[in-house]
Each structure stands twice: as structure tokens, then as C-alpha cells.
Write a protein that holds these residues in place. Structure first.
Motif, PDB file in Angstrom:
ATOM      1  N   ALA A  72      13.440   9.916  -5.416  1.00  0.00           N
ATOM      2  CA  ALA A  72      14.322   9.054  -6.356  1.00  0.00           C
ATOM      3  C   ALA A  72      13.769   8.979  -7.557  1.00  0.00           C
ATOM      4  N   HIS A  73      12.487   8.856  -8.042  1.00  0.00           N
ATOM      5  CA  HIS A  73      11.966   8.693  -9.354  1.00  0.00           C
ATOM      6  C   HIS A  73      12.267  10.012 -10.170  1.00  0.00           C
ATOM      7  N   GLN A  74      12.372  11.066  -9.352  1.00  0.00           N
ATOM      8  CA  GLN A  74      12.937  12.308 -10.335  1.00  0.00           C
ATOM      9  C   GLN A  74      14.311  12.107 -11.292  1.00  0.00           C
ATOM     10  N   VAL A  75      15.176  11.258 -10.285  1.00  0.00           N
ATOM     11  CA  VAL A  75      16.329  10.781 -11.193  1.00  0.00           C
ATOM     12  C   VAL A  75      16.458   9.492 -11.796  1.00  0.00           C
ATOM     13  N   MET A  94      15.075  -0.394  -4.983  1.00  0.00           N
ATOM     14  CA  MET A  94      13.812  -0.781  -5.779  1.00  0.00           C
ATOM     15  C   MET A  94      12.677   0.045  -5.576  1.00  0.00           C
ATOM     16  N   SER A  95      12.413   0.598  -4.471  1.00  0.00           N
ATOM     17  CA  SER A  95      11.220   1.563  -4.248  1.00  0.00           C
ATOM     18  C   SER A  95      10.895   2.635  -5.201  1.00  0.00           C
ATOM     19  N   GLY A  96      12.093   3.361  -5.449  1.00  0.00           N
ATOM     20  CA  GLY A  96      12.201   4.303  -6.176  1.00  0.00           C
ATOM     21  C   GLY A  96      11.846   3.953  -7.554  1.00  0.00           C
ATOM     22  N   ARG A  97      12.568   2.708  -7.872  1.00  0.00           N
ATOM     23  CA  ARG A  97      12.488   2.055  -9.333  1.00  0.00           C
ATOM     24  C   ARG A  97      10.953   1.664  -9.582  1.00  0.00           C
ATOM     25  N   GLN A  98      10.209   1.287  -8.636  1.00  0.00           N
ATOM     26  CA  GLN A  98       8.808   0.984  -8.746  1.00  0.00           C
ATOM     27  C   GLN A  98       8.216   2.074  -9.329  1.00  0.00           C
ATOM     28  N   ILE A  99       8.355   2.986  -8.809  1.00  0.00           N
ATOM     29  CA  ILE A  99       7.697   4.250  -9.274  1.00  0.00           C
ATOM     30  C   ILE A  99       7.597   4.436 -10.933  1.00  0.00           C
ATOM     31  N   THR A 100       8.998   4.233 -11.415  1.00  0.00           N
ATOM     32  CA  THR A 100       9.187   4.524 -12.748  1.00  0.00           C
ATOM     33  C   THR A 100       8.457   3.170 -13.615  1.00  0.00           C
ATOM     34  N   GLU A 130       0.810  -1.273  -0.063  1.00  0.00           N
ATOM     35  CA  GLU A 130      -0.023   0.130   0.011  1.00  0.00           C
ATOM     36  C   GLU A 130       0.748   1.357   0.120  1.00  0.00           C
ATOM     37  N   LYS A 131       1.798   1.167   0.744  1.00  0.00           N
ATOM     38  CA  LYS A 131       2.772   2.501   0.851  1.00  0.00           C
ATOM     39  C   LYS A 131       3.159   2.836  -0.571  1.00  0.00           C
ATOM     40  N   MET A 132       3.479   1.879  -1.428  1.00  0.00           N
ATOM     41  CA  MET A 132       4.184   2.135  -2.649  1.00  0.00           C
ATOM     42  C   MET A 132       3.066   2.403  -3.631  1.00  0.00           C
ATOM     43  N   VAL A 133       1.914   2.100  -3.307  1.00  0.00           N
ATOM     44  CA  VAL A 133       0.885   2.531  -4.218  1.00  0.00           C
ATOM     45  C   VAL A 133       0.560   3.872  -3.928  1.00  0.00           C
ATOM     46  N   LEU A 134       0.881   4.459  -2.620  1.00  0.00           N
ATOM     47  CA  LEU A 134       0.499   5.777  -2.398  1.00  0.00           C
ATOM     48  C   LEU A 134       1.603   6.652  -3.035  1.00  0.00           C
ATOM     49  N   ALA A 135       2.853   6.172  -2.979  1.00  0.00           N
ATOM     50  CA  ALA A 135       4.158   6.724  -3.449  1.00  0.00           C
ATOM     51  C   ALA A 135       3.616   6.881  -5.215  1.00  0.00           C
ATOM     52  N   CYS A 136       3.017   5.876  -5.742  1.00  0.00           N
ATOM     53  CA  CYS A 136       2.831   6.163  -6.965  1.00  0.00           C
ATOM     54  C   CYS A 136       1.507   7.462  -7.209  1.00  0.00           C
ATOM     55  N   LEU A 137       0.687   7.239  -6.363  1.00  0.00           N
ATOM     56  CA  LEU A 137      -0.203   8.275  -6.435  1.00  0.00           C
ATOM     57  C   LEU A 137       0.160   9.883  -6.181  1.00  0.00           C
TER      58      LEU A 137
END
Length: 253
Positions: free
Chosen positions: A145-148, A193-199, A102-109
Motif C-alpha cells: 500500500a505504501h507504493q500507492v 492506516m498501517s500502510g499510511r504509517q509507512i508513508t 513491532e510488525k509495523m517497525v518491520l514494515a518500515c524496515l
């Protein structure tokens, strides 16, 4: 104006609108002027008011914008201040379908909330700062991190440099040196990998025919976003001023 209004009603409405326009002067921020390539002196309220002595610069709510609740929530910002956010909603649903935590779904949101509500440049850094007091530390790190990471392929997870970036920035574009330095640090971070998941779950060309409702994520937000009791912008957090700037973006001072 409403087509069903009488001529007299239209005249009254027009007069009321003109009166409202005389009540306040909207002065755009310096950052806005620079984005227009305008390096002239910042607007001076006194000089502007000489031509309209009855007017005042805007220091409260902007009547051109939807009113915000007294204690605004994250959902309120999505509804009343963030621009069209289907990209974020589709990204979050994509993450749900991939069975991410869920926290990674929130990160994507939330990964692009700076772009749609605050500022585009370095939006990952700004977005992470906006939510830092209210989310898990890993979520903040991933958004920053997704910015990078979006500029760097990772064959191990099937992430390729987006074709849309080649179209938008040109074949010869290379990230700035500070991005390169951050990438080197982030590549070896425990949350890489958490930042990579957003990309991976970013939607670089969202589907205009797919509609996703914000309400789909009400429970995820409730469980993973620490909504301040006083409302975003009024909780005396280190970032409260940033949320207030979105509530009243044309406030003079």
C-alpha cells in the motif's frame, strides 16, 4: 592493487585478474538492457564465446560480489546484496521512536527492499511479494500500500505530498490510473492506516549524518520475520526464485 606489493607480485596479480576475466562472460538481463533504452536482440552466449572459446557464461556465483552463506538470512541480504540501506534503517528507527508495534517497525524496515535489492518500478508491489511468505499479512499489505498511498495526502494524520516528489517528478506529475484505482480500494481497507504509517515514517530526505546500525533491529526481525530453515531462496516458497535472483543476479539461465 595493494601499494605494498612488489613489481613481480603486481604482475602476477594482474595476470590472475585477466585470467579470471577470461573464465566467464557476464551477460546483463533483458530488463537491464531495456532500462538502457536498448531494444537490440538479447545477447547470445554462443556468439560471444566465438571471440573467447575458453570462456563460459556465468551460471554460478559472481566473483565480483560478496559471497553469500549457504543458508542466507534476511540479515545476510542486508549485508551482502542490498544497496546502501540507511534510508530504511532511519525509517525503522523513526517508527520505533513513534512507539509503533513491532510488525509495523518491520514494515518500515522492509518497505523499500525491492528498490535497494531487486527492482525500482512498482517497488511496493514487488517488495510485498518478496516478503509475503515470511511476515504477518498486515505487513505485506502495508508494504504494497505504501507504493500507492505516498502519492496522496492525508490531512487527518498530517501527511503531505512530499516536496521531493515535486522536485523529482515535476509539478504536473499524476500517478498512473492503476495507482488511482488501488488508492480508492486501499483508502477504505481495514489496514489503511498501517500502510499510511509507512508513508508517515518514511524518510524522504534521510539525514546523512545520522548512522543507524542494522543490529538495532535483530530482535524485531527475529520475532516478526519467519526465516526459512533452508535459507531465503532455497525453501521452495512461491518467491524463492526472487531471492535467488538477488543472490546470483548475473546468472545466464
Amino acid at each position: 592493487m595493494n601499494d605494498t606489493m612488489s613489481l613481480s607480485q603486481r604482475a602476477d596479480a594482474l595476470e590472475a585478474e585477466m585470467a579470471r576475466e577470461l573464465d566467464y562472460i557476464v551477460i546483463k538481463s533483458r530488463l537491464y538492457s531495456m532500462a538502457e533504452g536498448d531494444m537490440s536482440p538479447a545477447p547470445n552466449a554462443g556468439a560471444l564465446m566465438k571471440n573467447n572459446p575458453n570462456a563460459r557464461v556465468l551460471m554460478g556465483d559472481d566473483p565480483r560480489l560478496p559471497a553469500m552463506p549457504e543458508k542466507p538470512t534476511l540479515m545476510d541480504f542486508f549485508k551482502y546484496r542490498f544497496g546502501p540501506c540507511m534510508h530504511l534503517l532511519q525509517s525503522a528507527r523513526h517508527a520505533v521512536k513513534a512507539d509503533l508495534p513491532e510488525k509495523m517497525v518491520l514494515a518500515c524496515l522492509l518497505h523499500d527492499i525491492s528498490t535497494i535489492g531487486f527492482i525500482r518500478g512498482d517497488h511496493g508491489y514487488w517488495g510485498a511479494q518478496l516478503v509475503e511468505p515470511y511476515v504477518d499479512e498486515e505487513v505485506t499489505w502495508a508494504i504494497r500500500a505504501h507504493q500507492v498511498l505516498r502519492f496522496y495526502p492525508d490531512e487527518s494524520v498530517g501527511y503531505e505530498y512530499p516536496q521531493s516528489y515535486i522536485t523529482s517528478f515535476g509539478q504536473e506529475y499524476r500517478p498512473d490510473p492503476y495507482i488511482e484505482e488501488d488508492y480508492k480500494r486501499m483508502r477504505n481497507h481495514k489496514w489503511y492506516m498501517s500502510g499510511r504509517q509507512i508513508t508517515l515514517h518514511d524518510i524522504y530526505s534521510f539525514d546523512p549524518n545520522l548512522h543507524v546500525e542494522l543490529d538495532e533491529f535483530t530482535d524485531i526481525i527475529g520475532r516478526n520475520f519467519r526465516q526459512p530453515e533452508q535459507g531465503l531462496g532455497f525453501d521452495n516458497s512461491p518467491v524463492a526464485h526472487m531471492w535467488r535472483a538477488m543472490i546470483r543476479p548475473a546468472k545466464y539461465l
